[in-house]
Design an enzyme around this catalytic site. Structure first.
Site, PDB file in Angstrom:
ATOM      1  N   SER A  51     -60.936 -50.612  11.885  1.00  0.00           N
ATOM      2  CA  SER A  51     -61.359 -51.914  11.401  1.00  0.00           C
ATOM      3  C   SER A  51     -60.280 -52.954  11.665  1.00  0.00           C
ATOM      4  O   SER A  51     -59.095 -52.717  11.422  1.00  0.00           O
ATOM      5  CB  SER A  51     -61.640 -51.838   9.893  1.00  0.00           C
ATOM      6  OG  SER A  51     -61.982 -53.093   9.395  1.00  0.00           O
ATOM      7  N   LYS A  97     -69.674 -45.085   5.301  1.00  0.00           N
ATOM      8  CA  LYS A  97     -68.637 -44.194   5.801  1.00  0.00           C
ATOM      9  C   LYS A  97     -68.837 -42.752   5.328  1.00  0.00           C
ATOM     10  O   LYS A  97     -68.377 -41.816   5.966  1.00  0.00           O
ATOM     11  CB  LYS A  97     -67.256 -44.704   5.381  1.00  0.00           C
ATOM     12  CG  LYS A  97     -66.827 -45.976   6.117  1.00  0.00           C
ATOM     13  CD  LYS A  97     -66.905 -45.817   7.635  1.00  0.00           C
ATOM     14  CE  LYS A  97     -66.391 -47.063   8.346  1.00  0.00           C
ATOM     15  NZ  LYS A  97     -66.615 -46.994   9.826  1.00  0.00           N
ATOM     16  N   ARG A 120     -66.762 -59.557   4.286  1.00  0.00           N
ATOM     17  CA  ARG A 120     -67.643 -59.067   5.343  1.00  0.00           C
ATOM     18  C   ARG A 120     -69.076 -59.561   5.157  1.00  0.00           C
ATOM     19  O   ARG A 120     -69.464 -60.015   4.091  1.00  0.00           O
ATOM     20  CB  ARG A 120     -67.661 -57.531   5.347  1.00  0.00           C
ATOM     21  CG  ARG A 120     -66.353 -56.890   5.796  1.00  0.00           C
ATOM     22  CD  ARG A 120     -66.448 -55.383   5.720  1.00  0.00           C
ATOM     23  NE  ARG A 120     -65.228 -54.732   6.156  1.00  0.00           N
ATOM     24  CZ  ARG A 120     -65.012 -54.271   7.380  1.00  0.00           C
ATOM     25  NH1 ARG A 120     -65.941 -54.418   8.313  1.00  0.00           N
ATOM     26  NH2 ARG A 120     -63.879 -53.672   7.693  1.00  0.00           N
ATOM     27  N   LYS A 130     -63.685 -54.229  17.331  1.00  0.00           N
ATOM     28  CA  LYS A 130     -64.867 -53.489  17.779  1.00  0.00           C
ATOM     29  C   LYS A 130     -66.125 -54.357  17.731  1.00  0.00           C
ATOM     30  O   LYS A 130     -66.876 -54.423  18.695  1.00  0.00           O
ATOM     31  CB  LYS A 130     -65.099 -52.242  16.917  1.00  0.00           C
ATOM     32  CG  LYS A 130     -64.075 -51.151  17.053  1.00  0.00           C
ATOM     33  CD  LYS A 130     -64.564 -49.830  16.491  1.00  0.00           C
ATOM     34  CE  LYS A 130     -65.179 -49.925  15.113  1.00  0.00           C
ATOM     35  NZ  LYS A 130     -64.282 -50.493  14.098  1.00  0.00           N
ATOM     36  N   THR A 131     -66.347 -54.988  16.587  1.00  0.00           N
ATOM     37  CA  THR A 131     -67.559 -55.791  16.432  1.00  0.00           C
ATOM     38  C   THR A 131     -67.520 -57.028  17.315  1.00  0.00           C
ATOM     39  O   THR A 131     -68.480 -57.345  18.031  1.00  0.00           O
ATOM     40  CB  THR A 131     -67.739 -56.203  14.958  1.00  0.00           C
ATOM     41  OG1 THR A 131     -67.857 -55.025  14.155  1.00  0.00           O
ATOM     42  CG2 THR A 131     -68.977 -57.059  14.775  1.00  0.00           C
ATOM     43  N   ARG A 135     -62.094 -49.625   1.186  1.00  0.00           N
ATOM     44  CA  ARG A 135     -62.303 -48.197   0.974  1.00  0.00           C
ATOM     45  C   ARG A 135     -61.160 -47.586   0.156  1.00  0.00           C
ATOM     46  O   ARG A 135     -60.065 -48.112   0.112  1.00  0.00           O
ATOM     47  CB  ARG A 135     -62.410 -47.481   2.315  1.00  0.00           C
ATOM     48  CG  ARG A 135     -63.676 -47.789   3.100  1.00  0.00           C
ATOM     49  CD  ARG A 135     -63.692 -47.051   4.427  1.00  0.00           C
ATOM     50  NE  ARG A 135     -62.690 -47.584   5.363  1.00  0.00           N
ATOM     51  CZ  ARG A 135     -61.543 -47.019   5.621  1.00  0.00           C
ATOM     52  NH1 ARG A 135     -61.185 -45.906   5.012  1.00  0.00           N
ATOM     53  NH2 ARG A 135     -60.705 -47.570   6.479  1.00  0.00           N
ATOM     54  N   HIS A 160     -65.866 -43.332  16.352  1.00  0.00           N
ATOM     55  CA  HIS A 160     -65.665 -44.575  15.605  1.00  0.00           C
ATOM     56  C   HIS A 160     -65.507 -45.677  16.636  1.00  0.00           C
ATOM     57  O   HIS A 160     -64.397 -46.065  16.999  1.00  0.00           O
ATOM     58  CB  HIS A 160     -64.434 -44.459  14.715  1.00  0.00           C
ATOM     59  CG  HIS A 160     -64.288 -45.580  13.743  1.00  0.00           C
ATOM     60  ND1 HIS A 160     -63.067 -46.033  13.308  1.00  0.00           N
ATOM     61  CD2 HIS A 160     -65.217 -46.353  13.120  1.00  0.00           C
ATOM     62  CE1 HIS A 160     -63.248 -47.023  12.455  1.00  0.00           C
ATOM     63  NE2 HIS A 160     -64.533 -47.239  12.328  1.00  0.00           N
ATOM     64  N   ASP A 207     -70.133 -49.950  15.377  1.00  0.00           N
ATOM     65  CA  ASP A 207     -69.146 -49.179  14.610  1.00  0.00           C
ATOM     66  C   ASP A 207     -69.189 -47.665  14.795  1.00  0.00           C
ATOM     67  O   ASP A 207     -68.133 -47.035  14.841  1.00  0.00           O
ATOM     68  CB  ASP A 207     -69.311 -49.496  13.120  1.00  0.00           C
ATOM     69  CG  ASP A 207     -68.131 -49.046  12.279  1.00  0.00           C
ATOM     70  OD1 ASP A 207     -66.983 -49.155  12.756  1.00  0.00           O
ATOM     71  OD2 ASP A 207     -68.337 -48.584  11.148  1.00  0.00           O
TER      72      ASP A 207
END
Length: 532
Positions: A239, A200, A324, A243-244, A60, A219, A258
């Site tokens: 990130s 996003k 990713r 989380k995932t 990003r 988030h 997410d």
């Protein structure tokens, strides 16, 4: 020429977007992959996955994100965190982008943000790249083919990587831009092929709209117990904090990985898919996510692969550490069918502590949870943002500052009210370093983290003996079955105990200095945590 399924009452021409080449409306996955291959946007990989590189931008560009400064939002935007753009600059940017788009082919996807229809918004995604349309179909929620005839967009996002902005002409920072205009219900993205900017942008949009409806945008990832949506857990984190990985528990039902909302009806996913980091992904540690990398339509971003066999190299980060895969939620066998759950029973704040100071798990009081939520301490992991090449300790308020258009206290107050109303046990989980800081210590063992989380979610951890942490005052379990006892006391994992003490003192001071900005806005109980 147009193709695909479209509501004839709502073409791009009706929005003043005219003179384009071929416009493809709501193509499904096979057609999008076929178009992307024909256009040379990427390569068909094993199992029908689509392999793509994103060029210069592999993460990003948060500093290039702008909010248009209009009267309707001027008093509600957190301007210290969100770069302003003048209405005149935006109008010129839009006009120049539309002129640039003439004669070029575009792909339109009419999608939805939010699994709960009471709070969902319709988002029309207009993309120059066919594979971006595929990505967006995965990441947002797809209306049924039957309901597309009556679809009307609440917001439109136009993504045109071939267009470069002019900072002097468009009132932006660089030739890359992400510009949000809440009045015109329009978001413009230019000069970046990184697909994460699409999702996003929608998240930022919902982060602004939902608090006015009493919904807490988060988030976070989320899951719930099998057959019991009331037993819901949410996992806040930036990130790279897990989380995932940690929400993809085969013993629980995955709500999402997410972005979620917490309303008076419970928890709901904003998205329709997952966007998982693949560096060092293994079939042993994360079999479900690993399996998606050879499934039809999965988008594989910035991964090195064998040009003959198309085998992916999960260890080669030469393109980026932020490689990713993006895939629809249904590719995970234990995913929720409706992407909704109950009010969170457990709230986990994930942090990646590159200093090696924080314990692997700590139990927080509601006031401590607010302190750590507003602090948002973690480490930016390599590649998630441009220029990040090694873990950088940072404070990202609400565990998502780049996506927060409102001031942090607005989200903190909402979360505080919901915890008080519904009750939840709050935990701080460190997935970062132990035995020393980054460069000396090692990453927290994933097996230990999973064992601690299982104990927390099942309730057995609440029965353990706890000690009070000398540095932060939260409670830390003394012993947990299946976890090395020494690991629970980070000081004991350091060979040099004096070095640990010095590092801990440094981190405590960093927390204190960072939190001063919130003291005028917080309740006395949270202020007491900050002061110590």
């Amino acid at each position: 020429m147009t193709s695909g399924r479209v509501n004839p009452q709502f073409r791009l021409e009706d929005q003043g977007i005219e003179g384009l080449g071929n416009v493809h409306y709501n193509l499904m996955e096979p057609a999008l992959i076929e178009a992307a291959v024909k256009r040379g946007e990427g390569t068909l990989g094993k199992g029908g996955a689509f392999l793509v590189t994103t060029g210069k931008f592999t993460g990003r560009s948060p500093k290039d994100k702008h909010v248009v400064r209009t009267d309707s939002v001027i008093d509600t935007i957190w301007w210290e965190n969100n770069a302003a753009m003048s209405p005149e600059g935006f109008d010129t940017l839009y006009a120049d982008m539309l002129e640039h788009m003439k004669g070029r082919d575009f792909y339109v996807q009419d999608l939805v943000g939010g699994a709960d229809p009471a709070y969902a918004i319709n988002v029309r995604m207009v993309t120059e790249l066919a594979w971006h349309a595929l990505f967006n179909r995965h990441m947002l929620r797809r209306p049924t083919r039957e309901t597309l005839g009556g679809y009307e967009a609440d917001f439109t996002i136009i993504n045109c990587p071939s267009f470069k902005a002019d900072p002097a002409r468009h009132d932006c920072r660089s030739d890359t831009v992400i510009a949000l205009n809440f009045d015109k219900k329009l978001i413009l993205v230019a000069n970046t092929e990184y697909a994460g900017e699409n999702k996003k942008s929608v998240f930022t949009l919902l982060n602004y709209l939902l608090p006015e409806k009493g919904v807490m945008p988060m988030h976070c990832s989320a899951n719930h117990a099998v057959g019991n949506p009331v037993d819901t857990a949410i996992f806040f984190g930036l990130s790279g904090t897990g989380k995932t990985t940690l929400s993809a528990d085969p013993a629980r039902i995955l709500i999402g990985d997410d972005e979620h909302g917490w309303s008076d009806r419970g928890t709901f996913n904003f998205e329709g898919g997952c966007y998982a980091k693949t560096i060092n992904l293994s079939p042993e540690a994360e079999p479900e996510i690993y399996a998606t990398t050879e499934k039809f339509g999965t988008v594989i971003e910035n991964m090195v692969y064998d040009p003959e066999t198309f085998d992916l190299d999960f260890a080669d980060s030469s393109l980026t550490e932020n490689m990713r895969c993006a895939y629809p939620l249904e590719y995970i066998s234990n995913a929720s069918e409706n992407a909704m759950g109950g009010h969170p029973k457990n709230i986990i704040l994930l942090t990646c502590d590159a200093y090696g100071v924080l314990p692997p798990i700590s139990r927080l009081t509601p006031a401590q949870a607010m302190y750590h939520f507003l602090s948002g301490f973690t480490s930016k992991t390599p590649g998630t943002e441009r220029g990040v090449v090694e873990p950088e300790p940072t404070f990202s308020t609400c565990f998502g500052a780049p996506f927060m258009p409102r001031r942090p206290e607005a989200y903190g107050k909402l979360l505080q009210e919901k915890i008080a109303q519904h009750g939840a046990t709050c935990w701080l989980v460190n997935t970062g370093w132990t035995g020393g800081a980054f460069g000396t210590g090692s990453r927290m063992p994933i097996k230990a983290t999973r064992a601690l989380l299982t104990a927390a979610l099942e309730g057995s951890l609440n029965e353990a003996e706890f000690r009070k942490d000398e540095n932060f005052g939260f409670e830390v379990p003394v012993a947990v079955p299946g976890v090395d006892t020494q690991l629970l006391d980070p000081r004991q994992t350091w060979a040099d105990k004096d070095a640990y003490d010095a590092q801990a003192k440094k981190l405590v001071q960093m927390f204190s200095d960072n939190f001063e900005q919130y003291v005028p806005y917080i309740d006395d109980d949270v202020k007491a945590v900050a002061i110590g």
